[in-house]
Design a protein around this motif. Sequence first.
Motif, mmCIF file in Angstrom:
data_model
loop_
_atom_site.group_PDB
_atom_site.id
_atom_site.type_symbol
_atom_site.label_atom_id
_atom_site.label_comp_id
_atom_site.label_asym_id
_atom_site.label_seq_id
_atom_site.Cartn_x
_atom_site.Cartn_y
_atom_site.Cartn_z
ATOM 1 N N LYS A 63 1.089 -0.959 0.099
ATOM 2 C CA LYS A 63 -0.111 -0.252 0.213
ATOM 3 C C LYS A 63 1.060 1.138 0.649
ATOM 4 O O LYS A 63 0.490 2.275 -0.822
ATOM 5 N N SER A 87 -2.107 -0.361 -8.806
ATOM 6 C CA SER A 87 -2.135 0.946 -9.336
ATOM 7 C C SER A 87 -3.074 2.074 -8.162
ATOM 8 O O SER A 87 -3.090 3.926 -8.270
ATOM 9 N N LYS A 88 -3.108 1.514 -6.882
ATOM 10 C CA LYS A 88 -3.195 2.502 -5.536
ATOM 11 C C LYS A 88 -1.838 2.366 -4.629
ATOM 12 O O LYS A 88 -2.275 3.619 -3.629
ATOM 13 N N ARG A 112 -0.317 10.137 -6.245
ATOM 14 C CA ARG A 112 -0.196 8.813 -5.175
ATOM 15 C C ARG A 112 1.705 9.344 -4.957
ATOM 16 O O ARG A 112 2.520 8.774 -4.290
ATOM 17 N N GLU A 150 -5.692 9.104 3.298
ATOM 18 C CA GLU A 150 -4.333 8.331 3.458
ATOM 19 C C GLU A 150 -2.698 8.484 3.800
ATOM 20 O O GLU A 150 -2.485 7.680 4.290
#
Length: 297
Positions: A63, A87-88, A112, A150
């Motif tokens: 992650k 992709s995350k 990201r 996040e």
Amino acid sequence: MKIGIVGPGAIGTFLAGVLGKHNEVDLLGRRPLDIETIEISGKTRVETDINYTDSISSLSDKKLIVICTKSFDTKEAVASLSNHLSSKALVLSLQNGLNNEGIISGFVGKERTIGGITNNGVTYMEPGKVKHAGMGKTVIGLYPKGTSEEVEKIVRVFRNAGLETTLSENILVKLWEKAVINSGINPITAVLGIKNGVLIEDRYLTRLLEETVRESAAVAENYVDLDKKKVLDETKEVARQTSENLSSMLQDVKNESRTEVDQINGAIIEKALDKEVSTPVNKVLYKLVKGLENKYL
Ligand SMILES: NC(=O)c1ccc[n+]([C@@H]2O[C@H](COP(=O)([O-])OP(=O)(O)OC[C@H]3O[C@@H](n4cnc5c(N)ncnc54)[C@H](OP(=O)(O)O)[C@@H]3O)[C@@H](O)[C@H]2O)c1
């Protein structure tokens, strides 16, 4: 959290050791190394079992990816990694230098990319073993600015591991501040082979430090809203608090390894050119460090 740490050197090993206590951590290097347990000595004493790998595909379920290579290796590391990541996955840099986050976002996108700085001082001993020489704050934030749930979660994960971590909604300012501070302390100590504290004990060197930091801050002002007086005071405070330490650039010179002068003073000189600001002091320091490097590289 599933975390991949790239670069099994000083900072990477340290982070794998502390984060590995409560998270699933893989430490990625570019060659086989016999690491099963990480041992941290000094200010933090920890022994943690982690998974060491030299296979990029091991990070495909992570992650969070933390880039801990030297900044001259960022491009190669992220280029080879980016196609293997989920992709995350978010990619965080805790390196020094001005261009890491720009390089990372070029591969994975700004949404990201997380910028960061850390003032922990870590010395590499041998594969899997490091010494935590000095506690320091870590600051992270979405690059170039902003935050997200996040990022807040990552701050909690770091704090839970005992790392003093704060969130910045304007990480670009922090990255510039650290580069400006390093642009003064690192090359002068590296060229003269002196401990950081000498910079504030010798009046000639204090003046040189001030001239360098003022010049670098004048460049920074073209990119971020930075308090020039505050950053100069902070530079002297860092030299005071780390008076007995050898700067990372001096350590690199002593170890006959490549320094990060291109990514610190070199990057400031380049960014100044774009804004037509002159940087005579940085240029002299840059050439002196490159001349030193060329004696052994
Ligand atoms: N040490 C500190 O106290 C400290 C504090 C704050 C910030 N920083 C910053 O953190 C960054 C790392 O510093 P460091 O002292 O940890 O450096 P370091 O000890 O030289 O470690 C860098 C590691 O990255 C590895 N590496 C290079 N390219 C790679 C790739 N493509 N894939 C995987 N691994 C790769 C290197 O492996 P090889 O052995 O194969 O070259 C080495 O193990 C620098 O930007 C530094 O300024 C360091």
